[in-house]
Write a protein that holds these residues in place. Sequence first.
Motif, PDB file in Angstrom:
ATOM      1  N   CYS A   1       0.852  -1.031   0.184  1.00 27.19           N
ATOM      2  CA  CYS A   1      -0.209  -0.085  -0.085  1.00 27.19           C
ATOM      3  C   CYS A   1       0.977   1.274   0.076  1.00 27.19           C
ATOM      4  N   SER A   2       0.387   2.305  -0.820  1.00 29.71           N
ATOM      5  CA  SER A   2       1.258   3.510  -0.846  1.00 29.71           C
ATOM      6  C   SER A   2       0.523   4.504  -1.487  1.00 29.71           C
ATOM      7  N   ALA A   3       0.747   5.779  -1.371  1.00 29.98           N
ATOM      8  CA  ALA A   3       0.146   6.820  -2.475  1.00 29.98           C
ATOM      9  C   ALA A   3       0.702   6.740  -3.605  1.00 29.98           C
ATOM     10  N   PRO A   4       0.046   7.534  -4.570  1.00 24.50           N
ATOM     11  CA  PRO A   4       0.663   7.099  -5.957  1.00 24.50           C
ATOM     12  C   PRO A   4       2.019   7.682  -6.127  1.00 24.50           C
TER      13      PRO A   4
ATOM     14  N   ASP B   1      -3.998  -2.493  -7.845  1.00 26.46           N
ATOM     15  CA  ASP B   1      -5.100  -1.424  -7.868  1.00 26.46           C
ATOM     16  C   ASP B   1      -6.426  -2.214  -7.564  1.00 26.46           C
TER      17      ASP B   1
ATOM     18  N   SER C   1      -3.942   2.105  -3.380  1.00 21.67           N
ATOM     19  CA  SER C   1      -3.490   3.260  -2.712  1.00 21.67           C
ATOM     20  C   SER C   1      -3.969   3.430  -1.306  1.00 21.67           C
TER      21      SER C   1
ATOM     22  N   LYS D   1      -2.521  13.100  -1.601  1.00 20.11           N
ATOM     23  CA  LYS D   1      -0.939  12.904  -1.911  1.00 20.11           C
ATOM     24  C   LYS D   1      -0.292  13.694  -1.152  1.00 20.11           C
TER      25      LYS D   1
ATOM     26  N   GLU E   1      -7.663   8.451 -10.304  1.00 21.32           N
ATOM     27  CA  GLU E   1      -6.402   7.392 -10.951  1.00 21.32           C
ATOM     28  C   GLU E   1      -7.173   6.608 -12.163  1.00 21.32           C
TER      29      GLU E   1
END
Length: 474
Positions: free
Chosen positions: A176-179, A244, A277, A424, A452
């Motif tokens: 998991c992470s931000a874009p 995703d 995300s 973000k 996204e």
Amino acid sequence: MKHGWDHILNILEKRLNPGLFKVWIKPLSATFDDGSLTLIAPNDFVASWVRDRLLDTVAEAAEQVLGSVKSINVKAQAQKAQVASRAQLVSSAVRTIAAPVDADGHSPRTSDRMPAGMGDGLAGAHGQPCSLNGDQSFRWRFSFDDFVVGPSNALAHAASQSVCQCSLHADQLFLCSAPGLGKTHLIQAIGGHLARAAVNRSVRLRYLTAEEFATRMVVALKMGEIERFKAEFRESVDLLLLEDIHFLQGKEKIQDELLATLKALQSRGSKVVFTSSFLPRELSGVDSQLASRFGAGFLAVIDRPDFTTRMRIVEQKAQRQHATIIPEDVSALMAERIKTDIRQLESCLQNLILKAKLLRQNITQDLAMQVLANYAIDADSPDMERIITAVCRTFQLDAGDLASKSRRQGVVMARNTAFFLARKYTDLSLKDIGVRFNRKHSTVLKGITKVEREMTKRTPAGRQFERALDLLEI
């Protein structure tokens, strides 16, 4: 018209996700008469899908090639011809490769995709049947060698390597992470490592996005091939790499099928790697059993990299990808100015190196400052008030409009933009962002996912959103 349609196809192939192009655009033929373009689909299902989802994109390409186009019509071919094309459509859908988002936020081009005819009984990138017994034909875009490890991503990196070494004591890994922080890099590194290591044995894997999983299931249902689809993913997979997964929110039937697939894979001892995300607990519109399963494996979150890691990223990318040595003061400047998105950091680096080569100049701080000015990113990450101010200025709205009940398209897009940027650039939770705009956290999640999706598909709305982002002086 054939030459003109071929030109339009070339444009669409570059603009669209390869999976969309192969399944929905490539089977079309076209005629042009009295200023009107008619697209002929192999059946009613394809005609309806293109008409509802891709007509604007086709129109843009057609106007670029043909000039003014009065109208575009989409119709299915005659019933007899539909029967002959049915098998071809199913075969195309089964072979479809859905491109992941690369380091620049775009889909890989044709040269980066898995070639056809690499064998049977095994899946390579994005569901393409292939043999991975040491075959190096598919160019995985990322590897562990070019992943810069720091405090923000060390756990995710170690867990990903453990999947390859069969030392992760869990059936699932959730990245998991931000874009733009490296989850696509790691999941592709896993696939690439196993592909290269499979010299004396077969490693059957599937690599695709959750949206591609959904699209292929819909095609299988329409074509009466659902049992074949189930067998592909439940019986012929040792490792499923699924990107995703937050795109599945609200899609109940797809979720049911994925849940059944995960249960079948677990019973066979297969492994699954997800990327998202959002954390499992942040997802909305997801079946409780499926959400529980998402959170049942090993969870690794990738945070924003610190200053030292960002400097190392600049220096390593320059050496590995461009055979260029970046002066330390320049890498420090770039690392200080771009803090939240590795994609932008890499894009800025690429533009800096290219500008230096074109102008035949040395890479200096002055030149770097010129390139950085195009990215309009200050040293400090923007807070919510700066984000709202920038969004309102770009969309010519008042701050009150973003928190209003208005559902006008321009307001909704601006609001989703604010959701995306807040997620973000700030540490606010989805709930806190929702409170700021009088919305539920599920609405925030859907808005971010919409942004996204449009950017990934390179749709007209996605390109409009990217242009809006370029104008945000944050």
